[in-house]
Design an enzyme around this catalytic site. Sequence first.
Site, PDB file in Angstrom:
ATOM      1  CG  HIS A   1      -0.300   0.111   2.422  1.00 40.52           C
ATOM      2  ND1 HIS A   1      -0.338   1.450   2.982  1.00 40.52           N
ATOM      3  CD2 HIS A   1       0.010  -0.595   3.479  1.00 40.52           C
ATOM      4  CE1 HIS A   1       0.129   1.558   4.239  1.00 40.52           C
ATOM      5  NE2 HIS A   1       0.511   0.070   4.709  1.00 40.52           N
TER       6      HIS A   1
ATOM      7  CG  ASP B   1       2.537   1.465   7.921  1.00 38.05           C
ATOM      8  OD1 ASP B   1       2.548   0.800   7.044  1.00 38.05           O
ATOM      9  OD2 ASP B   1       2.026   1.520   8.990  1.00 38.05           O
TER      10      ASP B   1
ATOM     11  CD  GLU C   1      -2.603  -1.436   5.419  1.00 43.00           C
ATOM     12  OE1 GLU C   1      -2.521  -2.509   5.849  1.00 43.00           O
ATOM     13  OE2 GLU C   1      -2.439  -0.255   5.743  1.00 43.00           O
ATOM     14  CD  GLU C   2      -1.651   2.637   7.442  1.00 45.05           C
ATOM     15  OE1 GLU C   2      -2.231   1.793   8.355  1.00 45.05           O
ATOM     16  OE2 GLU C   2      -0.642   2.730   7.281  1.00 45.05           O
TER      17      GLU C   2
END
Length: 693
Positions: free
Chosen positions: A353, A363, A400-401
């Site tokens: 992602h 991330d 995604e998060e």
Amino acid sequence: MTHLAKRPGHTRHAGMLGATVLTAGLLVGLTTGATGEPHTPVDSRSWERALQAEVDADSAARLSETLSTYPGLTGTEGAARRAAYSIDMLTSWGLDARVESYEVYASVPKDISVTMTGPERRRLEVKEPPFAWHEDFDDVVVGYNAYSPAGDVTADVVYVNYGLPEDYATLKDLGVDVEGKIVLARYGNSFRGVKSQVAEEHGAAGVILYSDPADDGFTRGPVYPDGPWRNADGIQRGSVQYLFRYPGDPLTPGAPSIPGTPRLDPADAENLPRIPTTPISYGQARYLLAALDGPRAPKEWQGGLDLDYRIGPGPTTVHLDLDIDYEQIPINDVIAEIPGSVHPEQKVVLGAHYDSWAYGTKDDVSGWATLMETARALATLHDRGWRPERTIVLAGWDGEEYGLLGSTEWAEDHRADLVENAVVYLNMDGAGGGVDFSAASVPALDDVLVDIAKTVEDPHHGTVYANWQRSSGDRRPVPGRLGSGSDYTVFLDHLGIASADFGTSTPSGEYHSAYDDLHMMRNFLDPDYAYHAVAAAYAGTFALRMADSDVLPLVYSDYAREVVRHLREVDDAQVGDPVVDLGPAYDAARGWQVAAQRLENAARNARGDERDTLNEALLAQERALVHKEGLPGREWFKHMVYAPGFYTGYAAQPLSAIDDAVTEGDVATATKYRDLLIESMEQATEVAHRATG
């Protein structure tokens, strides 16, 4: 936006992956197998070595530093900017790249306010202060939890440790009731959405989450900006969507969020939490904890702050005022393909992602930049004449998060093609760091993941496998098992596609804060981007191995053996009169093991067209393990062996339905899902028998 050169340069760090100029002999080897004819093992390994030599730390660094200069929250201009840049770069390398878009129901914060109202009044900070190197900091979202409902609540505070079922059992023993209270829970030991669900189950009026320094702050070492650990201002954002029920668009479970798809009323969406939840830093949580009275917290509940942790309730009171709207937001997946030359319909899918809570250098800019570097290296091999036998799909997921939005909607959209043709899915969620290597997968992929780790060089440990041995403390490390929490979920748990996840990391505390940034990466996590290149080499080698193997390297006899082990674990948990007789399941698993072993032996010795039949049977093994019935209470999860637990969130709970039913003494459910498991294994066995005569 700053664009890179059309094809980044190839300056390498000294000794990086042993990457030197290709020898004349290797160049000769690379001219074979490029015509669409089946590769010999020697040819395939030559291309793997070429891929490993091609990946470049400097190139990955330039990608990372462009993508993480600005925040990339899904649904914002920053995320759209990342998608556009990614398309530009992928197409500049000659790849066929496109955006596939969806409109997803999601929360958008307007104003987040947390005020301590007793015994003193203090408005708590809900966003970190910037440092001089932070650009576009106004675009960094305040600390908040995606999919929390809006709420305006004032109540006493109760400290609930990690906020898991066993913690509430302890509270009950201490005579503390959280009904109508705001619970203060520290992050860790489970997915944050589990903490909201358990608080909801116990009648709490709201949830405040914080990262205790005992878990990722100053007790672990120097804090940001002087070290990698979380400072007193760092806030861990994150989604509290009930992913363990189903991920993706809350209003379209099991179907893509595209025009024409029926949508649920939000009140009927089972993966949306019902009580307001929001995060703060431990610097702000300190005020709340220091004022709490009531019973002293048990020893194991004591955190890293220099104070006496007490439970409450009161006299600490808090006013939560969460002004959160819900809107349809755009999700833009970046998809690039390298067509297969022999079996173009078959797909090897790799994904990472690109969205992030703030800058997201670790991330997951690290994962996506690494996968883009893999794409660049594959494009270079393609220029030299390599053609994969199967199509390779490289995916940059958005959203995604918030709840695995992009991957879930894309896979649901392409369900028929993926179920028919997907060979495997590899996920990359974090590649910045060189202290630890980790991997998780279905058992069928254990051998290939280990074998690849032995072939990829590591600049500080010799090989990735040696790093894995050291970081795991195991002389013969094997992958863990997949639960949920990242983009492999839809592929494995919903569609039955063999999946794996891997990453490289350095212990740190920047997770989901505004300080997951270039300063952290350059100074503490992966300063020379060497492990971005290691991860790109690992991912690229996996892509080549799965795309170019004449016989798919899937080992389902090991899978069956693992199921026997899981059955034994459930059996061992049955005390007294057993809830369910697992004997027939053991028999089915052992029968499957014999049939799978025969299938694998036949595949190894196969020649010509018979390989296709045997490969189809190998692919059908994982598909057999999903059942349309789905798991009890969460039908979206259809895999009969692996799923996240209701209260584990991230971690896998093997044989979840049977395990839960045994724990609850539910004979009917335990028996039903034992029989569905048997049915799945018998189907896999039958397919294997048919393929081997």
